[in-house]
Design an enzyme around this catalytic site. Structure first.
Site, short mmCIF file in Angstrom:
data_model
loop_
_atom_site.label_atom_id
_atom_site.label_comp_id
_atom_site.label_asym_id
_atom_site.label_seq_id
_atom_site.Cartn_x
_atom_site.Cartn_y
_atom_site.Cartn_z
N CYS B 252 -24.79 66.97 -27.97
CA CYS B 252 -23.47 67.48 -27.58
C CYS B 252 -22.90 68.25 -28.77
CB CYS B 252 -22.56 66.36 -27.10
SG CYS B 252 -22.29 65.05 -28.29
N ARG B 257 -20.70 62.23 -27.25
CA ARG B 257 -20.84 62.28 -25.79
C ARG B 257 -22.29 62.08 -25.38
NH1 ARG B 257 -17.94 67.93 -24.76
NH2 ARG B 257 -18.61 68.24 -26.90
#
Lengths: 158, 297
Positions: B252, B257
């Protein structure tokens, strides 16, 4: 370095806050920051629901909005003495951002235009918060101060 | 001593249901007085460094991804000694069950869980739905910070290879299964950072060539809990054509994430080889001469 050197050039109100932080351990600095977050005043009614009147500070990790008013800037000769008023809005889920806003509110609200514009741009790094929250996270407060000063400059220009 | 798994039926279809607990399960452990014992420690891991202080699950201890899990100088995770100190002072032993929860649909909780896995901590679980679900259910929150008695956590050498990918490995991996979990705007290169987030300094926008765009949030339900196994299979297996035997890299912006997606692929869908590229776009988007693709792909 003594505390006096750390806070050199800060207005008295901000200097006092910096001294308070400097006297604490990193953990207690977080507690004091939480107090600032808890005590951040609500937006006055005239700004509520008026997002267009507020400036968004994109550099903060969580959304923060601010408004700057300058009272009595009409008189060119005295515009440096006009009073600066600050208003902030940040959600409770963003206590760090609220805490930064709380420090700036307590330290800057009610100062004169001249005093606000004279605040050094690196002031956010003088509260010993780098150690407590990491320097990375302080960038949000730097951005708030920059934007406040920019608005003050515009709104006090006659 | 580890505590028994949550045998909640909604988890039974997942590959490793023992990696999740419900808010109900945690509330029961609280009522039994097990939370904070040497058997079970609950950790809160948030993006906002002050959120824990505003109120947390009773007995929970804070761990900060940046201050506790990242090396203070170089861009890396802490070493075995520092990790042993961080866990030991929170009363966590090598065989303690650790339940982690946090804000933002457990991004930072998943990130912490992934770091714990680098050190081979055996029994580490996520609270399904995270902090938001606990709060939304009106469960107890406190500002009391528990006093933890330090215990000895062994100094374990971090083992990065199985679950962590580095830039050169990612370069060699181009063309093999790779999942970009950022928002569509970041993937296409229109945005250099998450919508509503500060610019964190990438010189170039776009994605790693041939990576597939599967934003992390597609794995989460409205309430922040994970979607069911069949819903997850529909996304990652049917739609994206991934197979549990694939060698997958997820990335990410800084690896938080993608830790969420790493958790989904590894523990909920049972993929054997998933590596998180934590250098992610803040490394790739600044690296000289690495290939970049732009557009929606």
């Amino acid at each position: 370095m003594t505390a006096g050197q750390v806070t050199a050039g800060l207005p008295e109100s901000l200097d006092e806050i910096a001294q308070d932080f400097a006297a604490l351990s990193a953990r207690d600095r977080l507690t004091l920051l939480l107090d600032f977050s808890d005590e951040l005043p609500e937006l006055p009614e005239r700004y509520q629901g008026h997002a267009e009147l507020l400036e968004r500070v994109d550099e903060c990790q969580s959304p923060l909005f601010l408004a700057v008013e300058v009272e009595g800037a009409q008189d060119a000769a005295r515009s440096q003495q006009a009073t600066v008023r600050l208003f902030f809005q940040a959600p409770p889920e963003a206590p760090t951002t609220r805490g930064f806003a709380g420090i700036l509110h307590e330290g800057l609200d009610g100062l004169t235009v001249g005093e606000v514009l004279a605040i050094p741009d690196d002031a956010p790094y003088r509260f010993g918060l780098g150690e407590a929250v990491s320097p990375l996270r302080l960038r949000g407060m730097v951005a708030m101060l920059t934007r406040i000063k920019r608005q003050v400059r515009i709104k006090s220009a006659v | 001593m580890a505590v028994a798994s949550d045998d909640n039926s909604t988890f039974k279809d997942y590959a490793h249901p023992e990696r999740l607990v419900t808010t109900d399960w945690l509330a029961r452990q609280l009522s039994y007085g097990v939370v904070g014992s040497s058997d079970l420690v609950v950790l809160e891991s948030d993006e906002d460094v002050l959120l824990y202080e505003t109120g947390h699950i009773p007995g929970a201890v804070k761990v900060d991804w940046h201050l506790d899990l990242n090396d203070p100088v170089k861009r890396d995770y802490v070493d075995g000694e520092r990790f042993a100190q961080v866990l030991g002072e929170r009363g966590i032993g090598r065989d303690t069950t650790v339940v982690i929860y946090g804000d933002k649909s457990n991004w930072w909780a998943a990130y912490a869980l992934w770091v714990f896995t680098l050190f081979g901590h055996e029994d580490v679980r996520l609270l399904d739905g995270g902090r938001a679900k606990w709060v939304a259910e009106g469960r107890e929150i406190t500002r009391d910070v528990p006093d933890r008695t330090s215990v000895k956590y062994p100094v374990v050498e971090r083992n990065d290879a199985p679950i962590r990918a580095f830039k050169d490995e990612v370069l060699a991996h181009i063309g093999q299964p790779m999942v970009d979990v950022r928002s569509p705007g970041e993937f296409s290169g229109e945005l250099l950072h998450m919508p509503d987030y500060p610019q964190e300094g990438a010189m170039r926008g776009g994605h790693i060539p041939r990576a597939r765009s599967v934003p992390w949030a597609r794995a989460a339900a409205e309430d922040g809990t994970f979607k069911s196994r069949s819903d997850l299979e529909a996304i990652y297996l049917t739609e994206q054509g991934l197979a549990p035997s694939d060698d997958v890299v997820a990335y990410c912006r800084i690896g938080e994430r993608s830790s969420h997606t790493w958790f989904v692929l590894t523990h909920l869908l049972g993929f054997d080889t998933v590596r998180n590229y934590d250098g992610s776009w803040t490394e790739w988007g600044n690296a000289v001469q690495v290939p970049i693709e732009v557009g929606a792909g």
